[in-house]
Design a protein around this motif. Structure first.
Motif, short mmCIF file in Angstrom:
data_model
loop_
_atom_site.label_atom_id
_atom_site.label_comp_id
_atom_site.label_asym_id
_atom_site.label_seq_id
_atom_site.Cartn_x
_atom_site.Cartn_y
_atom_site.Cartn_z
N GLN A 167 0.84 -1.18 0.00
CA GLN A 167 0.00 0.00 0.00
C GLN A 167 0.88 1.24 0.00
O GLN A 167 1.97 1.25 0.59
CB GLN A 167 -0.89 -0.02 1.25
N ARG A 168 0.42 2.29 -0.67
CA ARG A 168 1.20 3.52 -0.68
C ARG A 168 0.92 4.33 0.59
O ARG A 168 -0.21 4.65 0.91
CB ARG A 168 0.83 4.38 -1.89
N TYR A 169 1.99 4.62 1.33
CA TYR A 169 1.90 5.46 2.52
C TYR A 169 2.58 6.79 2.26
O TYR A 169 3.63 6.83 1.59
CB TYR A 169 2.55 4.78 3.73
N VAL A 170 2.01 7.85 2.78
CA VAL A 170 2.59 9.18 2.60
C VAL A 170 2.83 9.80 3.97
O VAL A 170 2.33 9.33 4.99
CB VAL A 170 1.66 10.09 1.76
N SER A 171 3.59 10.87 3.97
CA SER A 171 3.84 11.60 5.21
C SER A 171 2.59 12.40 5.57
O SER A 171 2.12 13.22 4.80
CB SER A 171 5.03 12.54 5.02
N THR A 172 2.05 12.14 6.76
CA THR A 172 0.85 12.85 7.21
C THR A 172 1.05 13.36 8.63
O THR A 172 0.44 12.88 9.58
CB THR A 172 -0.39 11.94 7.15
N PRO A 173 1.92 14.37 8.79
CA PRO A 173 2.14 14.91 10.14
C PRO A 173 0.87 15.56 10.68
O PRO A 173 0.09 16.16 9.95
CB PRO A 173 3.24 15.96 9.91
#
Length: 400
Positions: A167-173
């Motif tokens: 799965q594609r994970y992104v930076s989500t601060p």
């Protein structure tokens, strides 16, 4: 001029023919409605069914496309188009419509049984297509010299994302996002020349940890610390979920930029090891360093951190069997004395499925891709955020 009465008559005749499986007559009736300009979504759907029954899959595809132009999320129409494309040999296009159906209906328990049965069949067709495509791509890449064991790891990851294995994970601060920083789950050890010296101090750090664990007074629930932070950080959400607050506790050596006594004095070798690390520095916030304790059975649920301008380092100290840590797609087992650096703004979780207590030394460092100027500006910005409430409160007090 053909009126609504005639259109209605054609519609009734077409549906009667469709039920009788007289697909030729049904098609003629629905095409007459189309020619008269009276076609709605129901007519286009019925026409597609008549064309399929008549064996004209291309005409079926054209009719259902007209319906989707009017109602892109129509589940039945997407399914019909996927099946028609597959029959006509357009496998890649069919996969896109099968995928859209799965997005529209993620849980088959939410739909009636007859529809669920059809959707389950479609999912099986989609899965088979993905397997065929994956096998084809593997053969093509092998011919080009690709070897999963030795070729580019990033390319291998891209292939897993394309195939759906990852799965594609992104930076989500949760509080602050700094653009154009790379999204990397675990960073390459070679980027941190201080890691080996830190790891070499593992025995000394563990020697100092043992009496602290026996004493127990320095540990308090970590979840309370997060709740304090989230109360005054713009854009934050809930704290990190954990099975029970007492299952995840922390003993701070440095907190909010201040050395914590008397614990720090009890750990001179640990503090000396940290002195050689490029810790994140923000007035009133950082650095911080702590012993993180996770009891048997505890689960730190998936969550993300506050700022992507920092990275987090773990040095495992006490690691019973059955302890694992996930960042994005990567799951790793802690190994005593083997540190890693990761981006905590990517979804991550931890679990202790062993029978003993897990303890890790945790601290933050600046993201290595920030320039010296950017670090100074980020620190000033975060300090300004913290000071805003103080200044505002002081102003209100002056007018009372």
């Amino acid at each position: 001029m053909i009126g609504p009465v005639e259109i209605d008559r054609w519609g009734q005749a077409g549906m009667s023919a469709l039920r009788a499986q007289d697909f030729v007559t049904a098609r003629e009736c629905f095409e007459a409605i189309v020619a008269a300009g009276g076609a709605d979504a129901a007519v286009w759907l019925a026409l597609s069914m008549a064309c399929k029954g008549a064996g004209d899959r291309a005409a079926e595809l054209a009719a259902v496309t007209q319906l989707l132009d009017r109602d892109p999320d129509n589940i039945r129409a997407n399914l019909i188009k996927a099946d028609a494309l597959l029959h006509l040999g357009s496998k890649r296009a069919a996969m896109g419509f099968y995928q859209h159906v799965e997005t529209l209906v993620p849980d088959l328990a939410d739909v009636p049984t007859p529809i669920a049965t059809e959707l389950q069949r479609a999912r099986q067709d989609h899965a088979r297509l993905k397997q065929e495509m994956d096998a084809h791509l593997q053969r093509a890449l092998a011919a080009a010299g690709f070897n999963p064991a030795t070729s580019s790891r990033r390319f291998s990851d891209s292939l897993d994302l394309l195939s759906g294995r990852k799965q594609r994970y992104v930076s989500t601060p949760r509080a602050y996002f700094f653009p154009e920083l790379p999204v990397i789950e675990f960073f390459d050890r070679q980027r941190f020349d201080w890691l080996e010296a830190l790891e070499a101090a593992t025995d000394d750090i563990c020697e100092e940890l043992v009496p602290i664990l026996a004493d127990g007074r320095h540990f308090s629930p970590y979840i309370e610390v997060e709740a304090e932070k989230s109360a005054h950080v713009a854009g934050s959400s809930r704290g990190n979920g954990v099975s029970a607050p007492e299952d995840w506790t922390a003993a701070y050596l440095i907190r909010d930029g201040k050395v914590c006594e008397p614990l720090a004095s009890q750990c001179p070798k640990t503090m000396a090891a940290l002195a050689n690390v490029p810790l994140e520095t923000i007035q009133g916030r950082a650095p911080f360093a702590l012993f993180s304790r996770l009891t048997p059975g505890a689960w730190i649920m998936p969550h993300t951190g506050f700022l992507n301008t920092r990275l987090v380092c773990h040095l495992p100290l006490l690691v019973p069997d059955g302890c694992w840590f996930r960042v994005g797609n990567q799951v790793r087992l802690w190994e005593r004395g083997r540190a890693w650096v990761f981006d905590d703004t990517i979804e991550h979780e931890a679990r202790n499925q062993g029978t003993g207590t897990r303890v890790v030394l945790i601290f933050n460092i600046w993201h290595p891709d920030l320039t010296a100027e950017e670090r100074e500006l980020v620190a000033a910005l975060m300090t300004g955020v913290d000071q805003f409430e103080q200044v505002s409160n002081a102003g209100r007090l002056g007018f009372q």
